[in-house]
Design a protein around this motif. Structure first.
Motif, PDB file in Angstrom:
ATOM      1  N   PHE A  92     -11.336   0.938  10.748  1.00 55.38           N
ATOM      2  CA  PHE A  92     -11.068  -0.004  11.823  1.00 55.38           C
ATOM      3  C   PHE A  92      -9.851  -0.852  11.495  1.00 55.38           C
ATOM      4  CE2 PHE A  92     -11.604  -4.044  14.065  1.00 55.38           C
ATOM      5  CZ  PHE A  92     -11.770  -3.585  15.368  1.00 55.38           C
ATOM      6  N   GLY A  93      -8.923  -0.922  12.434  1.00 60.11           N
ATOM      7  CA  GLY A  93      -7.728  -1.734  12.224  1.00 60.11           C
ATOM      8  C   GLY A  93      -6.721  -1.023  11.339  1.00 60.11           C
ATOM      9  N   SER A  94      -5.990  -1.808  10.551  1.00 53.54           N
ATOM     10  CA  SER A  94      -4.904  -1.278   9.725  1.00 53.54           C
ATOM     11  C   SER A  94      -5.363  -1.028   8.300  1.00 53.54           C
ATOM     12  CB  SER A  94      -3.738  -2.272   9.711  1.00 53.54           C
ATOM     13  OG  SER A  94      -3.234  -2.478  11.006  1.00 53.54           O
ATOM     14  N   GLY A  95      -4.821   0.009   7.688  1.00 57.50           N
ATOM     15  CA  GLY A  95      -5.187   0.280   6.309  1.00 57.50           C
ATOM     16  C   GLY A  95      -4.761   1.657   5.850  1.00 57.50           C
ATOM     17  N   TRP A  96      -5.507   2.169   4.894  1.00 61.41           N
ATOM     18  CA  TRP A  96      -5.150   3.396   4.180  1.00 61.41           C
ATOM     19  C   TRP A  96      -6.401   4.204   3.894  1.00 61.41           C
ATOM     20  CZ3 TRP A  96       0.144   3.709   3.105  1.00 61.41           C
ATOM     21  CH2 TRP A  96       0.859   2.517   3.303  1.00 61.41           C
ATOM     22  N   CYS A  97      -6.254   5.507   3.846  1.00 61.32           N
ATOM     23  CA  CYS A  97      -7.350   6.384   3.432  1.00 61.32           C
ATOM     24  C   CYS A  97      -6.887   7.182   2.222  1.00 61.32           C
ATOM     25  CB  CYS A  97      -7.769   7.303   4.572  1.00 61.32           C
ATOM     26  SG  CYS A  97      -9.260   8.263   4.215  1.00 61.32           S
ATOM     27  N   TRP A  98      -7.709   7.184   1.185  1.00 59.55           N
ATOM     28  CA  TRP A  98      -7.313   7.710  -0.121  1.00 59.55           C
ATOM     29  C   TRP A  98      -8.271   8.783  -0.625  1.00 59.55           C
ATOM     30  CZ3 TRP A  98      -3.228   4.877  -2.545  1.00 59.55           C
ATOM     31  CH2 TRP A  98      -2.955   3.613  -1.981  1.00 59.55           C
ATOM     32  N   LEU A  99      -7.726   9.748  -1.343  1.00 61.86           N
ATOM     33  CA  LEU A  99      -8.495  10.575  -2.264  1.00 61.86           C
ATOM     34  C   LEU A  99      -8.288   9.962  -3.634  1.00 61.86           C
ATOM     35  CD1 LEU A  99     -10.136  13.146  -3.037  1.00 61.86           C
ATOM     36  CD2 LEU A  99      -7.921  14.297  -3.349  1.00 61.86           C
ATOM     37  N   VAL A 100      -9.376   9.597  -4.303  1.00 64.49           N
ATOM     38  CA  VAL A 100      -9.264   8.912  -5.587  1.00 64.49           C
ATOM     39  C   VAL A 100     -10.138   9.595  -6.626  1.00 64.49           C
ATOM     40  CG1 VAL A 100      -8.802   6.688  -4.465  1.00 64.49           C
ATOM     41  CG2 VAL A 100     -11.152   7.277  -5.122  1.00 64.49           C
ATOM     42  N   LEU A 101      -9.800   9.315  -7.882  1.00 62.42           N
ATOM     43  CA  LEU A 101     -10.656   9.684  -9.001  1.00 62.42           C
ATOM     44  C   LEU A 101     -11.384   8.430  -9.453  1.00 62.42           C
ATOM     45  CD1 LEU A 101     -11.535  11.925 -11.002  1.00 62.42           C
ATOM     46  CD2 LEU A 101      -9.702  11.124 -12.523  1.00 62.42           C
ATOM     47  N   ASN A 102     -12.701   8.443  -9.338  1.00 60.02           N
ATOM     48  CA  ASN A 102     -13.543   7.323  -9.763  1.00 60.02           C
ATOM     49  C   ASN A 102     -14.323   7.777 -10.979  1.00 60.02           C
ATOM     50  OD1 ASN A 102     -15.088   5.026  -9.996  1.00 60.02           O
ATOM     51  ND2 ASN A 102     -16.339   5.434  -8.188  1.00 60.02           N
ATOM     52  N   GLU A 103     -13.845   7.378 -12.143  1.00 59.32           N
ATOM     53  CA  GLU A 103     -14.352   7.896 -13.411  1.00 59.32           C
ATOM     54  C   GLU A 103     -14.134   9.414 -13.421  1.00 59.32           C
ATOM     55  OE1 GLU A 103     -18.286   6.329 -13.931  1.00 59.32           O
ATOM     56  OE2 GLU A 103     -17.518   4.291 -14.283  1.00 59.32           O
ATOM     57  N   ASP A 104     -15.181  10.208 -13.296  1.00 58.02           N
ATOM     58  CA  ASP A 104     -14.990  11.670 -13.347  1.00 58.02           C
ATOM     59  C   ASP A 104     -15.273  12.337 -12.009  1.00 58.02           C
ATOM     60  OD1 ASP A 104     -14.245  11.805 -16.053  1.00 58.02           O
ATOM     61  OD2 ASP A 104     -16.343  11.688 -16.684  1.00 58.02           O
ATOM     62  N   LYS A 105     -15.325  11.546 -10.930  1.00 56.38           N
ATOM     63  CA  LYS A 105     -15.692  12.116  -9.641  1.00 56.38           C
ATOM     64  C   LYS A 105     -14.657  11.780  -8.582  1.00 56.38           C
ATOM     65  CE  LYS A 105     -19.417  12.192  -6.209  1.00 56.38           C
ATOM     66  NZ  LYS A 105     -20.734  11.641  -5.801  1.00 56.38           N
ATOM     67  N   LEU A 106     -14.373  12.748  -7.718  1.00 60.65           N
ATOM     68  CA  LEU A 106     -13.474  12.507  -6.599  1.00 60.65           C
ATOM     69  C   LEU A 106     -14.226  11.823  -5.463  1.00 60.65           C
ATOM     70  CD1 LEU A 106     -11.479  15.865  -6.320  1.00 60.65           C
ATOM     71  CD2 LEU A 106     -10.814  13.765  -7.487  1.00 60.65           C
ATOM     72  N   GLU A 107     -13.537  10.896  -4.792  1.00 65.86           N
ATOM     73  CA  GLU A 107     -14.106  10.199  -3.646  1.00 65.86           C
ATOM     74  C   GLU A 107     -13.030  10.033  -2.590  1.00 65.86           C
ATOM     75  OE1 GLU A 107     -15.450   6.389  -4.945  1.00 65.86           O
ATOM     76  OE2 GLU A 107     -17.204   7.169  -6.016  1.00 65.86           O
ATOM     77  N   ILE A 108     -13.443   9.900  -1.346  1.00 69.14           N
ATOM     78  CA  ILE A 108     -12.569   9.469  -0.254  1.00 69.14           C
ATOM     79  C   ILE A 108     -12.934   8.030   0.069  1.00 69.14           C
ATOM     80  CG2 ILE A 108     -11.883   9.817   2.140  1.00 69.14           C
ATOM     81  CD1 ILE A 108     -12.721  12.784   1.790  1.00 69.14           C
ATOM     82  N   ILE A 109     -11.962   7.137   0.034  1.00 67.09           N
ATOM     83  CA  ILE A 109     -12.247   5.731   0.315  1.00 67.09           C
ATOM     84  C   ILE A 109     -11.248   5.185   1.337  1.00 67.09           C
ATOM     85  CG2 ILE A 109     -13.224   5.356  -1.980  1.00 67.09           C
ATOM     86  CD1 ILE A 109     -10.640   3.751  -2.647  1.00 67.09           C
ATOM     87  N   GLN A 110     -11.682   4.162   2.039  1.00 69.99           N
ATOM     88  CA  GLN A 110     -10.824   3.412   2.944  1.00 69.99           C
ATOM     89  C   GLN A 110     -10.448   2.092   2.269  1.00 69.99           C
ATOM     90  OE1 GLN A 110     -13.666   2.774   6.017  1.00 69.99           O
ATOM     91  NE2 GLN A 110     -13.094   4.586   7.200  1.00 69.99           N
ATOM     92  N   THR A 111      -9.220   1.633   2.507  1.00 68.21           N
ATOM     93  CA  THR A 111      -8.855   0.267   2.141  1.00 68.21           C
ATOM     94  C   THR A 111      -8.192  -0.376   3.352  1.00 68.21           C
ATOM     95  OG1 THR A 111      -6.688   0.896   1.225  1.00 68.21           O
ATOM     96  CG2 THR A 111      -8.556   0.791  -0.313  1.00 68.21           C
TER      97      THR A 111
END
Length: 208
Positions: free
Chosen positions: A117-136
């Motif tokens: 919602f609104g303005s921001g970014w969508c990321w593929l990240v490495l969180n420790e040893d696992k891949l995640e998709i996150i919004q900021t």
């Protein structure tokens, strides 16, 4: 003092993704403005001789917003390639383990970026040893949560509205057609071996 980075491609090479007008405003005006704002704020702060990652991790307010947006845009441009590149075998396996398949990852990535919602970014990240998709939202970055970015798409309206109007999913699907998997694969390998220092290395490659 920071300077607007040079890009590894010309606008005409990505014309099927971003028009010359969007490119002019996004890179030449928005990105440049964050650079200018950051340079104007630093002399009166405690961060004048600090590298960009430390500024992002330790600042707040206007300095953080502009420093983070400099990084976000730097990273976004590197996530685009006229040729796309290919996933490394290691990143492909990690994506399949986390999301089921590359196609399912793409579907989830588009869905997550569409629903931000609104303005921001969508990321593929490495969180420790696992891949995640996150919004900021706004200028926020994954590094403040200890997560290492591998791929990002800009979903501020200035990134796509001239070309795609309110059809954000069309922009996102076309982004994936131009996604720089060579870059994401390199960032994944570096993140696995160096952790957060891989981001410091990335920033140093732009602002050494």
């Amino acid at each position: 003092m920071f300077q607007l980075r040079k890009l590894p491609f010309g606008q005409e090479e990505i014309a099927d993704f971003l028009s010359a007008k969007t490119f002019e405003y996004h890179y030449g005006k928005h990105h440049q403005t964050y650079i200018n704002n950051l340079n104007n704020l630093l002399p009166s702060s405690d961060f004048q001789n600090t590298d960009l990652l430390e500024i992002i991790l330790k600042s707040n307010g206007g300095i953080f917003n502009n420093a983070a947006q400099v990084f976000n845009h730097d990273f976004f441009w590197d996530c685009i390639s006229p040729n796309g590149g290919e996933l490394s075998a290691e990143l492909k396996v990690a994506i399949e383990q986390a999301f089921g398949s590359v196609e399912k990852f793409k579907e989830e990535f588009v869905a997550k970026a569409t629903t931000l919602f609104g303005s921001g970014w969508c990321w593929l990240v490495l969180n420790e040893d696992k891949l995640e998709i996150i919004q900021t939202s706004n200028a926020q970055v994954p590094m403040t949560e200890g997560k290492i970015p591998l791929l990002v798409v800009d979903v501020w309206e200035h990134a796509y509205y001239i070309d795609y109007k309110n059809a954000r999913p069309n922009y996102l699907n076309q982004f994936l057609n131009f996604a720089n998997w060579d870059f994401a694969s390199k960032m994944f390998a570096n993140a696995k071996s160096k952790g957060m220092e891989s981001i410091r290395d990335y920033i140093s490659s732009l602002y050494s």
